[in-house]
Design a protein around this motif. Structure first.
Motif, short mmCIF file in Angstrom:
data_model
loop_
_atom_site.label_atom_id
_atom_site.label_comp_id
_atom_site.label_asym_id
_atom_site.label_seq_id
_atom_site.Cartn_x
_atom_site.Cartn_y
_atom_site.Cartn_z
N PHE A 22 2.10 -37.78 -5.39
CA PHE A 22 2.48 -36.37 -5.32
C PHE A 22 1.49 -35.49 -6.07
O PHE A 22 1.24 -34.34 -5.67
CB PHE A 22 3.89 -36.18 -5.88
CG PHE A 22 4.97 -36.49 -4.90
CD1 PHE A 22 5.34 -35.57 -3.93
CD2 PHE A 22 5.63 -37.71 -4.92
CE1 PHE A 22 6.34 -35.86 -3.00
CE2 PHE A 22 6.63 -38.01 -4.01
CZ PHE A 22 6.98 -37.09 -3.04
N ALA A 23 0.89 -36.01 -7.14
CA ALA A 23 -0.13 -35.24 -7.87
C ALA A 23 -1.36 -35.03 -6.99
O ALA A 23 -1.94 -33.94 -6.97
CB ALA A 23 -0.51 -35.97 -9.15
N ILE A 24 -1.75 -36.07 -6.24
CA ILE A 24 -2.90 -35.94 -5.34
C ILE A 24 -2.60 -34.92 -4.24
O ILE A 24 -3.46 -34.09 -3.89
CB ILE A 24 -3.25 -37.31 -4.73
CG1 ILE A 24 -3.77 -38.26 -5.81
CG2 ILE A 24 -4.28 -37.16 -3.60
CD1 ILE A 24 -4.00 -39.67 -5.34
N ILE A 25 -1.38 -34.97 -3.70
CA ILE A 25 -0.99 -34.01 -2.66
C ILE A 25 -1.06 -32.58 -3.19
O ILE A 25 -1.47 -31.66 -2.48
CB ILE A 25 0.43 -34.33 -2.15
CG1 ILE A 25 0.43 -35.67 -1.41
CG2 ILE A 25 0.94 -33.22 -1.23
CD1 ILE A 25 1.80 -36.15 -1.00
N ALA A 26 -0.66 -32.40 -4.47
CA ALA A 26 -0.66 -31.05 -5.05
C ALA A 26 -2.07 -30.57 -5.38
O ALA A 26 -2.39 -29.38 -5.22
CB ALA A 26 0.20 -31.05 -6.32
N VAL A 27 -2.94 -31.49 -5.82
CA VAL A 27 -4.28 -31.11 -6.27
C VAL A 27 -5.26 -30.99 -5.11
O VAL A 27 -6.22 -30.21 -5.19
CB VAL A 27 -4.79 -32.12 -7.32
CG1 VAL A 27 -6.24 -31.87 -7.67
CG2 VAL A 27 -3.93 -32.06 -8.57
N TYR A 28 -5.04 -31.73 -4.03
CA TYR A 28 -6.00 -31.77 -2.94
C TYR A 28 -6.34 -30.38 -2.37
O TYR A 28 -7.52 -30.07 -2.17
CB TYR A 28 -5.48 -32.68 -1.82
CG TYR A 28 -6.40 -32.75 -0.63
CD1 TYR A 28 -7.58 -33.48 -0.68
CD2 TYR A 28 -6.09 -32.07 0.56
CE1 TYR A 28 -8.43 -33.54 0.42
CE2 TYR A 28 -6.93 -32.13 1.65
CZ TYR A 28 -8.11 -32.87 1.57
OH TYR A 28 -8.95 -32.91 2.65
N PRO A 29 -5.35 -29.51 -2.07
CA PRO A 29 -5.71 -28.17 -1.56
C PRO A 29 -6.60 -27.38 -2.51
O PRO A 29 -7.49 -26.65 -2.07
CB PRO A 29 -4.35 -27.49 -1.36
CG PRO A 29 -3.37 -28.61 -1.23
CD PRO A 29 -3.89 -29.69 -2.13
N VAL A 30 -6.35 -27.53 -3.82
CA VAL A 30 -7.17 -26.82 -4.81
C VAL A 30 -8.60 -27.34 -4.76
O VAL A 30 -9.57 -26.56 -4.82
CB VAL A 30 -6.58 -26.98 -6.22
CG1 VAL A 30 -7.45 -26.25 -7.24
CG2 VAL A 30 -5.15 -26.43 -6.27
N LEU A 31 -8.76 -28.66 -4.66
CA LEU A 31 -10.10 -29.24 -4.57
C LEU A 31 -10.82 -28.77 -3.30
O LEU A 31 -12.03 -28.56 -3.31
CB LEU A 31 -10.01 -30.76 -4.59
CG LEU A 31 -9.48 -31.39 -5.89
CD1 LEU A 31 -9.42 -32.91 -5.76
CD2 LEU A 31 -10.34 -30.98 -7.08
N GLN A 32 -10.07 -28.61 -2.22
CA GLN A 32 -10.66 -28.12 -0.98
C GLN A 32 -11.18 -26.69 -1.16
O GLN A 32 -12.26 -26.34 -0.66
CB GLN A 32 -9.63 -28.15 0.15
CG GLN A 32 -9.43 -29.51 0.77
CD GLN A 32 -10.66 -29.97 1.54
OE1 GLN A 32 -11.52 -30.68 1.02
NE2 GLN A 32 -10.77 -29.54 2.78
N VAL A 33 -10.43 -25.87 -1.87
CA VAL A 33 -10.87 -24.49 -2.13
C VAL A 33 -12.12 -24.50 -2.98
O VAL A 33 -13.05 -23.71 -2.76
CB VAL A 33 -9.74 -23.69 -2.81
CG1 VAL A 33 -10.24 -22.30 -3.20
CG2 VAL A 33 -8.54 -23.57 -1.89
N VAL A 34 -12.17 -25.40 -3.99
CA VAL A 34 -13.38 -25.53 -4.82
C VAL A 34 -14.58 -25.89 -3.95
O VAL A 34 -15.66 -25.31 -4.08
CB VAL A 34 -13.17 -26.60 -5.91
CG1 VAL A 34 -14.48 -26.86 -6.66
CG2 VAL A 34 -12.08 -26.16 -6.88
N THR A 35 -14.39 -26.83 -3.03
CA THR A 35 -15.47 -27.26 -2.15
C THR A 35 -15.95 -26.12 -1.26
O THR A 35 -17.16 -25.90 -1.11
CB THR A 35 -15.00 -28.43 -1.26
OG1 THR A 35 -14.53 -29.49 -2.10
CG2 THR A 35 -16.13 -28.94 -0.39
#
Length: 280
Positions: A22-35
């Protein structure tokens, strides 16, 4: 009941795996925005899974402060948000105390009315609010948007403060009155400091109401010099193309104040959200 150690370890392992997922699911969109914010040009989609893309650049971040009126949007949002926060905290603190401690005609109706307003989204109330602001001459003004946001946030804030005041014994005020305090002094010196967690929740909710809201602001603020951050970010989108790099960079910067507030106020959040739900 005593469980074998192996079973306990297995339960802990499964629990941690679920939390990690669930932490990965929550953090993944933020990492995509960073990318996206680090990609050259305005590329949105890519087959690469790299967080730091090839030929990463800070051009989008630099462009926000050199080619866009980003600081103006930040100033406008900060002005509106902090004013709404101050208004929400002050009015909710006093109104919640009145509903908690005093009996007066219309008390139950007032509380019920505040509760009913929470059942309707702000967009449903947009038309009557818009007409009201036209009659008052407050369209395209900070005062108009501040009044609208404050009216939207206050019902929840008043209920939060009222519920928290109910958990504070009346005997504390009675003791303060015996020591020579009047009603206001007992409230200000005794009750208000004890209600700090609820005040934090009230302030945070009021701030969030104003900081990230777009739909209401788009109808009321028509002058580009008055735009808040959500309106400014929307301007990066057009019919022919979208400045995805600027969009991503600005989204991350806008997120920073909210994250800082949550980190600073985290020790108050749990007690502020739970203690007000039980009368003790």
């Amino acid at each position: 009941m005593n469980y074998p150690k192996q079973k306990i370890y297995f339960i802990r392992l499964v629990t941690h795996l679920i939390l990690i997922i669930f932490a990965i699911i929550a953090v993944y969109p933020v990492l995509q925005v960073v990318t996206i914010s680090l990609r050259p040009a305005d590329k949105l989609l890519s087959t690469s899974m790299e967080i730091i893309p090839e030929n990463a650049t800070l051009k989008s971040y630099i462009g926000l402060f050199t080619d866009q009126p980003f600081l103006l949007w930040v100033r406008n949002s900060a002005l509106v948000s902090f004013t709404v926060t101050l208004t929400g905290v002050v009015l909710a603190a006093m109104a919640g105390y009145a509903f908690s401690r005093f009996n007066f005609i219309g008390k139950k109706f007032g509380l019920l009315s505040l509760l009913v307003t929470q059942m309707f989204p702000a967009t449903m109330l947009l038309l009557p609010l818009y007409l009201m602001l036209i009659y008052l001459g407050l369209i395209n003004s900070y005062l108009g948007i501040i009044i609208t946001y404050s009216a939207t946030a206050l019902p929840f804030c008043v209920w939060t403060m009222k519920g928290y005041y109910d958990t504070i014994p009346v005997s504390l005020e009675e003791a303060a009155r015996i020591d020579g305090c009047n009603q206001f002094e007992a409230f200000y010196k005794v009750i208000l400091p004890l209600a700090a967690p609820a005040l934090v929740i009230t302030g945070l909710f009021s701030f969030m109401t104003a900081w990230s809201e777009y739909i209401v602001a788009a109808q009321i603020l028509q002058d580009t010099q008055l735009w808040t951050l959500p309106l400014g970010l929307k301007s990066f989108e057009s019919n022919m193309s979208t400045e995805w790099g600027l969009y991503g960079a600005a989204s991350l910067i806008v997120m920073i104040p909210v994250v800082i507030l949550f980190l600073v106020l985290s020790k108050w959040l749990v007690s502020g959200l739970t203690l007000g739900s039980v009368k003790g």
